[in-house]
Every structure is written in structure tokens, then in C-alpha cells.
Write an enzyme that holds these catalytic residues in place. Structure first.
Site, mmCIF file in Angstrom:
data_model
loop_
_atom_site.group_PDB
_atom_site.id
_atom_site.type_symbol
_atom_site.label_atom_id
_atom_site.label_comp_id
_atom_site.label_asym_id
_atom_site.label_seq_id
_atom_site.Cartn_x
_atom_site.Cartn_y
_atom_site.Cartn_z
ATOM 1 N N CYS A 82 -24.386 -9.142 55.454
ATOM 2 C CA CYS A 82 -23.262 -9.615 55.938
ATOM 3 C C CYS A 82 -23.510 -10.302 57.273
ATOM 4 O O CYS A 82 -23.878 -9.953 58.286
ATOM 5 C CB CYS A 82 -22.294 -8.612 56.393
ATOM 6 S SG CYS A 82 -20.820 -9.021 57.209
ATOM 7 N N GLN A 83 -23.733 -11.648 56.804
ATOM 8 C CA GLN A 83 -24.275 -12.512 57.942
ATOM 9 C C GLN A 83 -23.217 -13.851 58.086
ATOM 10 O O GLN A 83 -23.522 -14.786 57.529
ATOM 11 C CB GLN A 83 -25.768 -12.877 57.465
ATOM 12 C CG GLN A 83 -26.604 -13.480 58.711
ATOM 13 C CD GLN A 83 -28.235 -13.702 58.205
ATOM 14 O OE1 GLN A 83 -28.442 -13.416 57.000
ATOM 15 N NE2 GLN A 83 -28.908 -13.803 59.033
#
Length: 153
Positions: A82-83
Site C-alpha cells: 500500500c504505497q
């Protein structure tokens, strides 16, 4: 594009948060390496990652994947991360690969309830932090790679 990626690879190799950074299978658009977290429990090991650049780089963001299993709410079981920095709505073409790697390391060092791919682990971290940290430490001990020695002078 290849010249820019080659330049970014050299730039990223100067950063001390990753080691063994190199093209995978001779493909300059696929990098592999070891990420070295700073904070417990993840700093007890090293985590293999892959950074894959789109053929449209730098107009499209690269994709980071962790190849080493990690007990972390921001990383799913397949290693997807999750970036937000690399999401299409936040990506800007001037972002450098080393910034993507720094953001990935920051995510590992500081699990964030807002950057979640595993809701179960996020809930555990919020409601039973001592259980979460104990499990993360145990998982790191079992799955992470040995940290390489620091580079010489």
C-alpha cells in the site's frame, strides 16, 4: 527512458536503506534488492523486494513488491504494498526511484492504519498492539533474510 532508469539505479545504489540493488535477469526495468528497515521488529532482518518500471516510465509509476514474507498491515500476502506515492492519482513524473524505495522503507518502519492492505493486522495493531508486535517479531525472525554486513569504509 533506459538512460533515466540507469541513472536512477546508480542514484538508488548510493542510498543506504537498500543493498544488492541490481537489474533482474538483465532487465533494467526490473530491479531487485534487499530493503533494510530501521525499526523493530523488522530491523532484525532484511526484506527482498522488486521494483518494476512501466514501459511508460516516468509517466506511469513503478510497482514495488516485497518478495520476503512480512507480518505487516500495509503489505498483502502476495507482497503487494500500500504505497500512495506510486498510485496513479498521486504519481508525478519527477518522482525518483530512490524516493519510491524511501517511501517503502518508511511504510515498513512505521505501520500506518491509513495505509492498509490487511485489515486483520491493522485491527490487531490498533486493539492488541503487544500481540501484533510479538507476532511481527516472530515472523521476521522466521522469514526475513540475514542483514548484510555494513559496507566498508
Amino acid at each position: 527512458m533506459a538512460a533515466r532508469i540507469a541513472k536512477e539505479l546508480e542514484e538508488a545504489r548510493q542510498w543506504d536503506g537498500a543493498r544488492e540493488l541490481r537489474p533482474l535477469e538483465g532487465d533494467l526495468r526490473r530491479w531487485g534488492g534487499l530493503l533494510l528497515p530501521n525499526n523493530p521488529p523488522y530491523n532484525a532482518g532484511a526484506f527482498r523486494f522488486e521494483l518494476t518500471f512501466s514501459p511508460h516510465h516516468p509517466l506511469a509509476p513503478p510497482r514495488a513488491t516485497l518478495r520476503t514474507s512480512i507480518y505487516h498491515p500495509g503489505v498483502d500476502p502476495d507482497g503487494r504494498v500500500c504505497q500512495p506515492l506510486t498510485s496513479t492519482q498521486h504519481w508525478v513524473p519527477t518522482t525518483r526511484a530512490v524516493q519510491v524505495l524511501q517511501d517503502l522503507l518508511l511504510l515498513l518502519d512505521s505501520p500506518d492504519p491509513q495505509r492498509v492492505l490487511r485489515q486483520d493486522l491493522a485491527c490487531e495493531l490498533q486493539h492488541q498492539p503487544q500481540v501484533f508486535w510479538r507476532r511481527a517479531e516472530e515472523h521476521t525472525r522466521r522469514h526475513a533474510e540475514r542483514r548484510p554486513d555494513p559496507p566498508g569504509p
